[in-house]
Scaffold this motif. Structure first.
Motif, PDB file in Angstrom:
ATOM      1  N   GLU A 139      -4.561  11.613   3.098  1.00  0.00           N
ATOM      2  CA  GLU A 139      -5.542  11.276   2.066  1.00  0.00           C
ATOM      3  C   GLU A 139      -6.750  10.619   2.732  1.00  0.00           C
ATOM      4  O   GLU A 139      -6.709  10.266   3.906  1.00  0.00           O
ATOM      5  CB  GLU A 139      -4.908  10.343   1.036  1.00  0.00           C
TER       6      GLU A 139
ATOM      7  N   PHE B  88       1.219   4.755   3.881  1.00  0.00           N
ATOM      8  CA  PHE B  88       0.070   4.032   4.422  1.00  0.00           C
ATOM      9  C   PHE B  88       0.268   3.802   5.909  1.00  0.00           C
ATOM     10  O   PHE B  88       1.327   3.370   6.345  1.00  0.00           O
ATOM     11  CB  PHE B  88      -0.090   2.689   3.701  1.00  0.00           C
TER      12      PHE B  88
ATOM     13  N   GLY C 282      -5.039   4.259   5.745  1.00  0.00           N
ATOM     14  CA  GLY C 282      -4.923   4.826   4.411  1.00  0.00           C
ATOM     15  C   GLY C 282      -3.641   5.619   4.321  1.00  0.00           C
ATOM     16  O   GLY C 282      -2.902   5.752   5.302  1.00  0.00           O
TER      17      GLY C 282
ATOM     18  N   PHE D 284       0.789  -1.228   0.000  1.00  0.00           N
ATOM     19  CA  PHE D 284       0.000   0.000   0.000  1.00  0.00           C
ATOM     20  C   PHE D 284       0.822   1.280   0.000  1.00  0.00           C
ATOM     21  O   PHE D 284       0.251   2.368   0.019  1.00  0.00           O
ATOM     22  CB  PHE D 284      -0.998  -0.013   1.158  1.00  0.00           C
TER      23      PHE D 284
ATOM     24  N   VAL E 269      -9.452   8.018   4.117  1.00  0.00           N
ATOM     25  CA  VAL E 269      -9.353   6.686   4.703  1.00  0.00           C
ATOM     26  C   VAL E 269      -9.774   5.662   3.652  1.00  0.00           C
ATOM     27  O   VAL E 269     -10.773   5.846   2.963  1.00  0.00           O
ATOM     28  CB  VAL E 269     -10.248   6.589   5.953  1.00  0.00           C
ATOM     29  N   THR E 270      -9.004   4.580   3.541  1.00  0.00           N
ATOM     30  CA  THR E 270      -9.328   3.552   2.545  1.00  0.00           C
ATOM     31  C   THR E 270      -9.922   2.294   3.159  1.00  0.00           C
ATOM     32  O   THR E 270     -10.580   1.526   2.463  1.00  0.00           O
ATOM     33  CB  THR E 270      -8.079   3.166   1.721  1.00  0.00           C
TER      34      THR E 270
ATOM     35  N   GLN F  67      -8.601   2.983  11.608  1.00  0.00           N
ATOM     36  CA  GLN F  67      -8.791   3.322  10.200  1.00  0.00           C
ATOM     37  C   GLN F  67      -7.415   3.367   9.565  1.00  0.00           C
ATOM     38  O   GLN F  67      -6.412   3.525  10.260  1.00  0.00           O
ATOM     39  CB  GLN F  67      -9.528   4.648  10.045  1.00  0.00           C
TER      40      GLN F  67
END
Length: 133
Positions: free
Chosen positions: A104, A78, A100, A74, A106-107, A98
């Motif tokens: 940026e 990340f 990401g 990632f 949150v993925t 969380q």
């Protein structure tokens, strides 16, 4: 209450928040393999088991490999970030998080649920929340 009732136990509860936050920061956010191995030795029992959606991972070395591969996959920014304090009782704790790229959106979100024995993680379940549409 009986003598075997956990409510009457003199055994103190582990520091759920401290252990689970350290796991996120020192294992799953750690990019240096040597520091990650040191953290695993301190935070996990000798033969831990991790249950993740893709399968069961056994042993510190295997958990270290999963964490390292995840970070590689990632990208360099990340990170996992706790979204509150861990809660728990009777040796079972949970910490929501969380993740990401830093700065940026949150993925992914989820929670780590751990059985903690004598202050160290024995079993860890990685639970992922379904994506939000």
């Amino acid at each position: 209450m009986s003598d075997t009732d956990p409510a009457t136990s003199d055994t103190p509860e582990p520091d759920f928040d401290g252990v689970l936050r350290a796991n996120l920061e020192r294992v799953f956010n750690e990019r240096d393999a040597g520091r990650r191995a040191t953290a695993l030795a301190e935070l996990f029992v000798d033969e831990p088991v991790m249950y993740e959606p893709a399968g069961v991972v056994e042993g510190r070395d295997a958990i270290a490999a999963v964490a390292g591969a995840l970070l590689e996959r990632f990208g360099p920014s990340f990170r996992f970030v706790p979204t509150g304090r861990a809660v728990g009782h009777h040796g079972l704790g949970s910490l929501s998080w969380q993740a990401g790229p830093e700065g940026e959106p949150v993925t992914v979100t989820g929670a780590d649920v751990a059985e903690i024995v004598e202050g160290r993680i024995a079993r860890l379940w990685v639970l992922l929340n379904p994506p939000v549409d």
